[in-house]
Scaffold this motif. Structure first.
Motif, PDB file in Angstrom:
ATOM      1  N   HIS A 120       0.856  -1.186   0.000  1.00 46.75           N
ATOM      2  CA  HIS A 120       0.000   0.000   0.000  1.00 46.75           C
ATOM      3  C   HIS A 120       0.891   1.236   0.000  1.00 46.75           C
ATOM      4  O   HIS A 120       1.926   1.248   0.676  1.00 46.75           O
ATOM      5  CB  HIS A 120      -0.922   0.013   1.241  1.00 46.75           C
ATOM      6  N   PRO A 121       0.522   2.305  -0.720  1.00 47.60           N
ATOM      7  CA  PRO A 121       1.399   3.476  -0.862  1.00 47.60           C
ATOM      8  C   PRO A 121       1.278   4.523   0.238  1.00 47.60           C
ATOM      9  O   PRO A 121       1.855   5.609   0.099  1.00 47.60           O
ATOM     10  CB  PRO A 121       0.950   4.062  -2.203  1.00 47.60           C
ATOM     11  N   LEU A 122       0.565   4.231   1.332  1.00 53.22           N
ATOM     12  CA  LEU A 122       0.326   5.266   2.342  1.00 53.22           C
ATOM     13  C   LEU A 122       1.621   5.891   2.846  1.00 53.22           C
ATOM     14  O   LEU A 122       1.725   7.120   2.955  1.00 53.22           O
ATOM     15  CB  LEU A 122      -0.450   4.669   3.524  1.00 53.22           C
ATOM     16  N   ALA A 123       2.622   5.084   3.192  1.00 54.41           N
ATOM     17  CA  ALA A 123       3.865   5.632   3.727  1.00 54.41           C
ATOM     18  C   ALA A 123       4.514   6.569   2.716  1.00 54.41           C
ATOM     19  O   ALA A 123       5.012   7.645   3.069  1.00 54.41           O
ATOM     20  CB  ALA A 123       4.821   4.502   4.109  1.00 54.41           C
ATOM     21  N   ALA A 124       4.526   6.176   1.444  1.00 54.41           N
ATOM     22  CA  ALA A 124       5.117   7.032   0.412  1.00 54.41           C
ATOM     23  C   ALA A 124       4.364   8.347   0.290  1.00 54.41           C
ATOM     24  O   ALA A 124       4.971   9.406   0.059  1.00 54.41           O
ATOM     25  CB  ALA A 124       5.130   6.292  -0.929  1.00 54.41           C
ATOM     26  N   ASP A 125       3.050   8.320   0.451  1.00 56.41           N
ATOM     27  CA  ASP A 125       2.266   9.555   0.388  1.00 56.41           C
ATOM     28  C   ASP A 125       2.679  10.514   1.497  1.00 56.41           C
ATOM     29  O   ASP A 125       2.764  11.732   1.276  1.00 56.41           O
ATOM     30  CB  ASP A 125       0.774   9.234   0.503  1.00 56.41           C
ATOM     31  N   PHE A 126       2.932   9.987   2.697  1.00 51.95           N
ATOM     32  CA  PHE A 126       3.402  10.847   3.782  1.00 51.95           C
ATOM     33  C   PHE A 126       4.824  11.333   3.524  1.00 51.95           C
ATOM     34  O   PHE A 126       5.151  12.506   3.774  1.00 51.95           O
ATOM     35  CB  PHE A 126       3.330  10.111   5.118  1.00 51.95           C
ATOM     36  N   LEU A 127       5.697  10.465   3.022  1.00 52.18           N
ATOM     37  CA  LEU A 127       7.080  10.869   2.783  1.00 52.18           C
ATOM     38  C   LEU A 127       7.180  11.970   1.744  1.00 52.18           C
ATOM     39  O   LEU A 127       8.077  12.821   1.821  1.00 52.18           O
ATOM     40  CB  LEU A 127       7.907   9.661   2.334  1.00 52.18           C
ATOM     41  N   ALA A 128       6.282  11.976   0.775  1.00 51.84           N
ATOM     42  CA  ALA A 128       6.299  13.022  -0.244  1.00 51.84           C
ATOM     43  C   ALA A 128       6.044  14.405   0.349  1.00 51.84           C
ATOM     44  O   ALA A 128       6.335  15.419  -0.285  1.00 51.84           O
ATOM     45  CB  ALA A 128       5.254  12.714  -1.314  1.00 51.84           C
ATOM     46  N   ARG A 129       5.527  14.440   1.574  1.00 52.10           N
ATOM     47  CA  ARG A 129       5.230  15.707   2.238  1.00 52.10           C
ATOM     48  C   ARG A 129       6.212  16.011   3.361  1.00 52.10           C
ATOM     49  O   ARG A 129       5.994  16.895   4.180  1.00 52.10           O
ATOM     50  CB  ARG A 129       3.790  15.662   2.740  1.00 52.10           C
ATOM     51  N   ALA A 130       7.277  15.241   3.428  1.00 54.54           N
ATOM     52  CA  ALA A 130       8.332  15.438   4.427  1.00 54.54           C
ATOM     53  C   ALA A 130       9.653  15.693   3.705  1.00 54.54           C
ATOM     54  O   ALA A 130       9.809  15.369   2.527  1.00 54.54           O
ATOM     55  CB  ALA A 130       8.445  14.216   5.331  1.00 54.54           C
ATOM     56  N   GLU A 131      10.612  16.257   4.439  1.00 51.97           N
ATOM     57  CA  GLU A 131      11.889  16.645   3.836  1.00 51.97           C
ATOM     58  C   GLU A 131      12.991  15.659   4.213  1.00 51.97           C
ATOM     59  O   GLU A 131      13.306  15.502   5.393  1.00 51.97           O
ATOM     60  CB  GLU A 131      12.284  18.041   4.324  1.00 51.97           C
ATOM     61  N   PRO A 132      13.601  14.980   3.248  1.00 50.16           N
ATOM     62  CA  PRO A 132      14.724  14.090   3.579  1.00 50.16           C
ATOM     63  C   PRO A 132      15.923  14.892   4.066  1.00 50.16           C
ATOM     64  O   PRO A 132      16.284  15.912   3.473  1.00 50.16           O
ATOM     65  CB  PRO A 132      15.024  13.384   2.257  1.00 50.16           C
ATOM     66  N   ILE A 133      16.542  14.453   5.165  1.00 50.57           N
ATOM     67  CA  ILE A 133      17.649  15.222   5.745  1.00 50.57           C
ATOM     68  C   ILE A 133      18.890  14.360   5.969  1.00 50.57           C
ATOM     69  O   ILE A 133      19.827  14.796   6.624  1.00 50.57           O
ATOM     70  CB  ILE A 133      17.225  15.891   7.075  1.00 50.57           C
ATOM     71  N   SER A 134      18.901  13.149   5.427  1.00 54.51           N
ATOM     72  CA  SER A 134      20.089  12.303   5.557  1.00 54.51           C
ATOM     73  C   SER A 134      20.281  11.506   4.283  1.00 54.51           C
ATOM     74  O   SER A 134      19.380  11.410   3.437  1.00 54.51           O
ATOM     75  CB  SER A 134      19.965  11.349   6.753  1.00 54.51           C
ATOM     76  N   ASP A 135      21.460  10.920   4.157  1.00 55.42           N
ATOM     77  CA  ASP A 135      21.708   9.985   3.070  1.00 55.42           C
ATOM     78  C   ASP A 135      20.936   8.697   3.322  1.00 55.42           C
ATOM     79  O   ASP A 135      20.476   8.436   4.440  1.00 55.42           O
ATOM     80  CB  ASP A 135      23.202   9.669   2.972  1.00 55.42           C
ATOM     81  N   VAL A 136      20.834   7.876   2.304  1.00 59.23           N
ATOM     82  CA  VAL A 136      20.278   6.531   2.453  1.00 59.23           C
ATOM     83  C   VAL A 136      21.403   5.600   2.912  1.00 59.23           C
ATOM     84  O   VAL A 136      22.488   5.591   2.339  1.00 59.23           O
ATOM     85  CB  VAL A 136      19.679   6.024   1.134  1.00 59.23           C
ATOM     86  N   VAL A 137      21.135   4.844   3.966  1.00 60.47           N
ATOM     87  CA  VAL A 137      22.111   3.897   4.511  1.00 60.47           C
ATOM     88  C   VAL A 137      21.544   2.492   4.367  1.00 60.47           C
ATOM     89  O   VAL A 137      20.371   2.256   4.690  1.00 60.47           O
ATOM     90  CB  VAL A 137      22.413   4.196   5.994  1.00 60.47           C
TER      91      VAL A 137
END
Length: 475
Positions: A276-293
């Motif tokens: 389900h895409p719910l988490a991605a929908d929330f992430l699209a409205r948040a700002e990434p502040i770190s690299d991917v580990v």
């Protein structure tokens, strides 16, 4: 049983969470508890440690583990919360899409602590090292056990200058984690071969921190999209957990053949393509502040020291004995409950007696075994899993647990029982209680939910303007 004359010297191998909690558990029963840590220093702040790569990924400290830590180190929970951690009610504070469907957000029965692993470790380390008879030596590498097949008498160590020496002890606790050399050390002193089981679903983690959208910095639910092992395809999971400093800690995971990438451009694509895409929908409205580990050392590995003819004076705990796929979030809680088991055993049997180690090893194995069953009960069913294939009994148990998960969507009694087990407050045997069995037979008491239960505030944030283009978020 108390011991007014405390003369024992205890060596803890490793300043891990498991090792530090073991030190706190045994301090009342020893004159000296010395932690030997390979790192050159342990931080005084909630910052990363070089030998703890898994700290870059989201952690859940369930109620069973948090309560255990609080019983060992009173005041630790308050220290976490004052430093920015969140006490998240369960199930009311969890938006979870299970293999059986969306869970209802029933009234609070349990909780979890939302915080970075660095903050959790800092709180435990600060409280434990304030105990007068606990000390730490850093920059120390343990190279061998001393003693023989009957009794371990200490360890051989090498310091930062490559100088070797021996340290004697009445009791040695191995908390050196997944890389523990205890099986080889035991062989070298004439000890037993340790039975070992591995179940490896090939899980890979990819994690990143986000700045939470305005209005979502606190009192925010865990967003958890689970995999369904019955689908016959790689299991993919995404979790969003609120941590300190107004941040969300986001972890993606996928089993063999469905692993997430380290590519930042693909991070939210993966989150959108789970069940389900719910988490991605929330992430699209948040700002990434770190690299991917990324992190891939996730095999379930169980070394059953409690079944071997172990020498007196040695106990192996934490990941050194049972290491788990982190996706289920039980490692910290199992370690904490293992430390409580050490404490309770020491209250009955003096730590210097020959029988203490055997009794303690059996006691710490119980919570570890419970966490093991929760992990491998899922991981065995994913394609490409290495290890023992599911037996008929495993398949029956899995079907029953799925039936309970399905029933839990509309039955509060079953929700509570499942959450008791998931948070490690009670053993899995509660799922076989007569009232739970009857509820499973009766099935749903309320209809399945068509979508996630979200509060007006959560919907308002979800309806906000995305920070990234539709092309990047996969819409």
């Amino acid at each position: 049983m108390t011991h007014p004359t405390r003369t024992a010297r205890i060596l803890i191998l490793g300043g891990s969470l498991a090792g530090t909690l073991a030190a706190a558990a045994l301090a009342p029963h020893a004159a000296e508890v010395l932690i030997l840590e390979r790192d050159r220093g342990l931080p005084n702040l909630a910052v990363p440690r070089p030998r703890l790569p898994q700290a870059a990924h989201a952690h859940m400290l369930w109620a069973g583990g948090a309560d255990a830590i609080e019983s060992l180190l009173p005041g630790t929970t308050d220290a976490w919360l004052k430093a920015g951690a969140h006490r998240i009610p369960i199930p009311s504070g969890m938006v979870s899409f299970s293999a059986a469907g969306w869970y209802r957000r029933w009234t609070e029965t349990h909780y979890l602590i939302g915080a970075s692993r660095d903050l959790i470790d800092w709180g435990v380390r600060t409280a434990a090292l304030a105990i007068p008879n606990i000390s730490v030596r850093t920059g120390i590498t343990v190279t061998a056990l001393t003693g023989n097949a009957s009794r371990v008498s200490g360890v051989r160590v090498r310091d930062e200058n490559h100088e070797e020496s021996e340290l004697t002890a009445d009791l040695v606790i191995d908390a050196t984690g997944r890389d523990s050399k205890a099986p080889q050390w035991l062989t070298a002193v004439g000890g037993p071969t340790i039975p070992e089981t591995i179940v490896d679903a090939g899980v890979r983690y990819a994690s990143r921190r986000y700045r939470a959208p305005e209005g979502a910095e606190s009192d925010w639910p865990v967003i958890h999209i689970q995999a369904d092992p019955r689908e016959g395809r790689p299991g993919q999971v995404v979790s969003i957990i609120s941590i300190e400093d107004g941040q969300w800690h986001v972890s993606l995971s996928g089993t063999r053949g469905g692993e997430p990438s380290a590519d930042e451009a693909l991070f939210e694509d993966f989150a959108r393509n789970v069940r389900h895409p719910l988490a991605a929908d929330f992430l699209a409205r948040a700002e990434p502040i770190s690299d991917v580990v990324v992190y891939s050392r996730t095999a379930n590995r169980r070394r059953q020291y409690e079944k071997a003819a172990m020498p007196a004076g040695l106990v192996v705990i934490g990941d050194a004995a049972t290491s788990l796929n982190p996706v289920y979030g039980h490692g910290m809680s199992a370690a904490a409950l293992g430390a409580v088991a050490l404490r309770d055993t020491a209250a009955k049997v003096h730590v210097t007696t020959a029988r203490f180690a055997a009794q303690a090893q059996k006691a710490v194995a119980r919570p570890a075994a419970a966490a093991w069953l929760l992990a491998v009960g899922q991981d065995r069913f994913y394609p490409g899993t290495i290890g023992k294939a599911p037996t008929v009994a495993d398949k029956i148990a899995a079907r029953y647990v799925h039936r309970l998960s399905h029933t839990a969507i509309g039955n509060f009694l079953v929700v509570r029982a499942l959450t008791d087990v998931m948070t490690m407050k009670k053993p899995a045997t509660v799922l076989g209680a007569p009232d739970v069995l009857l509820a499973a037979v009766r099935g749903l008491r309320r209809p399945l939910l068509e979508g996630p239960q979200l509060t007006p505030r959560e919907r308002r944030i979800l309806n906000g303007e995305p920070l990234r283009s539709e092309e990047l978020t996969g819409n």
